[in-house]
Write a protein that holds these residues in place. Structure first.
Motif, PDB file in Angstrom:
ATOM      1  N   ARG A 169       0.716  -1.239   0.103  1.00  0.00           N
ATOM      2  CA  ARG A 169       0.014  -0.159   0.078  1.00  0.00           C
ATOM      3  C   ARG A 169       0.924   1.192  -0.040  1.00  0.00           C
ATOM      4  NH1 ARG A 169      -2.234   3.872   2.917  1.00  0.00           N
ATOM      5  NH2 ARG A 169      -0.927   3.437   4.875  1.00  0.00           N
ATOM      6  N   ARG A 170       1.924   1.281   0.863  1.00  0.00           N
ATOM      7  CA  ARG A 170       2.719   2.254   0.911  1.00  0.00           C
ATOM      8  C   ARG A 170       3.813   2.598  -0.435  1.00  0.00           C
ATOM      9  NH1 ARG A 170       4.103   3.622   7.242  1.00  0.00           N
ATOM     10  NH2 ARG A 170       2.338   2.755   8.128  1.00  0.00           N
ATOM     11  N   TYR A 171       3.997   1.552  -1.015  1.00  0.00           N
ATOM     12  CA  TYR A 171       4.479   1.495  -2.354  1.00  0.00           C
ATOM     13  C   TYR A 171       3.479   2.123  -3.432  1.00  0.00           C
ATOM     14  CZ  TYR A 171       5.478  -0.496  -7.064  1.00  0.00           C
ATOM     15  OH  TYR A 171       5.557  -0.716  -8.483  1.00  0.00           O
ATOM     16  N   GLU A 172       2.478   1.696  -3.476  1.00  0.00           N
ATOM     17  CA  GLU A 172       1.654   2.243  -4.374  1.00  0.00           C
ATOM     18  C   GLU A 172       1.379   3.978  -4.132  1.00  0.00           C
ATOM     19  OE1 GLU A 172      -1.788  -0.233  -3.735  1.00  0.00           O
ATOM     20  OE2 GLU A 172      -1.079  -1.749  -5.358  1.00  0.00           O
ATOM     21  N   GLN A 177       2.026   9.332  -5.332  1.00  0.00           N
ATOM     22  CA  GLN A 177       2.282  10.586  -4.450  1.00  0.00           C
ATOM     23  C   GLN A 177       3.559  11.378  -5.220  1.00  0.00           C
ATOM     24  OE1 GLN A 177       3.269  10.180  -0.516  1.00  0.00           O
ATOM     25  NE2 GLN A 177       2.761  12.367   0.027  1.00  0.00           N
ATOM     26  N   PHE A 178       4.737  10.699  -5.549  1.00  0.00           N
ATOM     27  CA  PHE A 178       5.945  11.373  -5.794  1.00  0.00           C
ATOM     28  C   PHE A 178       6.333  11.139  -7.395  1.00  0.00           C
ATOM     29  CE2 PHE A 178       6.462  10.373  -1.244  1.00  0.00           C
ATOM     30  CZ  PHE A 178       6.558  11.877  -0.725  1.00  0.00           C
ATOM     31  N   LYS A 184      16.681   5.988  -6.948  1.00  0.00           N
ATOM     32  CA  LYS A 184      17.218   6.930  -5.777  1.00  0.00           C
ATOM     33  C   LYS A 184      15.846   7.679  -5.348  1.00  0.00           C
ATOM     34  CE  LYS A 184      20.702  10.058  -4.148  1.00  0.00           C
ATOM     35  NZ  LYS A 184      21.972  10.554  -4.426  1.00  0.00           N
ATOM     36  N   ALA A 185      15.278   8.377  -6.126  1.00  0.00           N
ATOM     37  CA  ALA A 185      14.093   9.204  -5.622  1.00  0.00           C
ATOM     38  C   ALA A 185      13.130   8.416  -5.329  1.00  0.00           C
ATOM     39  CB  ALA A 185      13.630   9.806  -7.011  1.00  0.00           C
ATOM     40  N   TYR A 186      12.799   6.974  -5.849  1.00  0.00           N
ATOM     41  CA  TYR A 186      11.899   5.826  -5.359  1.00  0.00           C
ATOM     42  C   TYR A 186      12.401   5.602  -3.691  1.00  0.00           C
ATOM     43  CZ  TYR A 186      10.293   1.287  -4.626  1.00  0.00           C
ATOM     44  OH  TYR A 186       9.665   0.008  -4.096  1.00  0.00           O
ATOM     45  N   MET A 190       9.675   5.928  -0.561  1.00  0.00           N
ATOM     46  CA  MET A 190       9.464   5.040   0.395  1.00  0.00           C
ATOM     47  C   MET A 190       9.594   5.204   1.915  1.00  0.00           C
ATOM     48  SD  MET A 190       8.075   2.550  -1.446  1.00  0.00           S
ATOM     49  CE  MET A 190       8.040   0.894  -0.277  1.00  0.00           C
ATOM     50  N   GLU A 191      10.908   5.746   1.947  1.00  0.00           N
ATOM     51  CA  GLU A 191      11.208   6.212   3.200  1.00  0.00           C
ATOM     52  C   GLU A 191      10.340   7.331   3.766  1.00  0.00           C
ATOM     53  OE1 GLU A 191      15.437   6.705   6.001  1.00  0.00           O
ATOM     54  OE2 GLU A 191      15.501   6.786   3.777  1.00  0.00           O
ATOM     55  N   THR A 192       9.838   8.311   3.101  1.00  0.00           N
ATOM     56  CA  THR A 192       9.064   9.231   3.572  1.00  0.00           C
ATOM     57  C   THR A 192       7.641   8.685   3.793  1.00  0.00           C
ATOM     58  OG1 THR A 192      10.042  11.047   1.947  1.00  0.00           O
ATOM     59  CG2 THR A 192       7.847  11.448   2.932  1.00  0.00           C
ATOM     60  N   ASN A 193       7.480   7.584   3.431  1.00  0.00           N
ATOM     61  CA  ASN A 193       6.124   6.912   3.703  1.00  0.00           C
ATOM     62  C   ASN A 193       6.403   5.945   4.703  1.00  0.00           C
ATOM     63  OD1 ASN A 193       4.271   8.331   2.144  1.00  0.00           O
ATOM     64  ND2 ASN A 193       5.011   7.258   0.358  1.00  0.00           N
TER      65      ASN A 193
END
Length: 289
Positions: A169-172, A177-178, A184-186, A190-193
């Protein structure tokens, strides 16, 4: 409750570990012994073991581990009863035995040592002792209304399913969102989420995949969901931003854990390109091209 068992030869060393005061060890069960130290009890074991000089691994070592929740309700008396019933289920009979509880950690557990040689010099048969120990522990757990290993495994499987669903869910959410353009941006998204994406770099200094850390669990992307493999993550970014731009931005990525930019293999880039092209063709056919 989980039960483990094996035959050992290092009796005194094991008993010293069992009777380790740093682990707040206390005796919960004793049978046919009079000594009050590991050295004295080991010597008592040895006197009987001399009746059977052919048996080398002449002590049985068991560990009985209730769940953390069950352990909170088990005092010394109850642990002694569990150990006695485990001895009965294992058909150990009238042998020398001593058991200690370790409670220095949250996970309370019992170390049980039993003389493999009985008073007639006969050695206890230790074939499949690990499996037999587990089955005996399950029967005792049922008898005392404790959680069995199968129930523990079922709980873990249910919890792991929930963890997988939440990481996905957080991956999606991250991708929506981003809309990351690079791996690297991915990772940052993911860490933000709340999910840490740990890159795996192989011996050829190529980025090969990710592990995801969340809520105390660490799982490979493919173990979470097939959409979270390296190629499928790349496919989604390439479809969002264009294949050529994706390839240009992701050929080499600077990561904090690597002094040099990490390369993306040509094989992976080709695999992503094939998936994007295949998807485009399929989409064209669906709308009647």
């Amino acid at each position: 409750m989980i039960g483990k068992g094996k035959s050992i030869s290092h009796t005194q060393a094991s008993m010293k570990y069992g009777w380790n005061q740093e682990k707040e060890a206390e005796i919960v069960y004793a049978q046919n012994i009079v000594g009050d130290s590991p050295q004295e009890i080991s010597r008592e074991f040895e006197q009987i073991q001399k009746l059977n000089e052919h048996c080398e691994r002449n002590t049985l070592s068991f560990v009985l581990s209730p769940t953390i929740e069950d352990g909170r309700t088990l005092d010394q008396r109850k642990l002694g009863e569990l150990t006695k019933d485990f001895m009965r289920e294992m058909k150990l009979g009238e042998r020398q035995a001593i058991a200690f509880v370790h409670q220095d950690r949250e996970h309370k557990h019992v170390h049980l040592y039993v003389n493999r040689i009985d008073f007639d010099g006969r050695a206890y048969k230790d074939n499949f002792i690990g499996k037999r120990s587990q089955h005996a522990a399950e029967r005792v757990a049922h008898e005392h209304q404790l959680t069995t290993v199968r129930e523990v495994q079922l709980i873990r499987e249910i919890n792991l399913t929930d963890i997988r669903l939440e990481i996905k869910r957080r991956y999606e959410l991250t991708m929506k969102q981003f809309k990351p353009e690079t791996y690297k941006a991915y990772m940052r998204g993911m860490e933000t989420n709340g999910v840490k994406a740990i890159p795996f770099i192989n011996k050829q200094h190529k980025l090969q995949g990710f592990r995801f850390e969340f809520d105390g669990h660490s799982l490979k992307g493919s173990a979470v969901h097939r959409s979270m493999s390296m190629s499928n993550i790349g496919k989604q970014m390439a479809r969002e931003h264009g294949l050529e731009k994706f390839k240009e931005l992701n050929r080499a990525i600077s990561l904090a854990k690597s002094p040099e930019p990490v390369q993306i293999s040509l094989k992976l880039l080709k695999e992503i390109a094939q998936k994007v092209i295949k998807k485009s063709i399929s989409k064209g056919m669906d709308i009647g091209y």
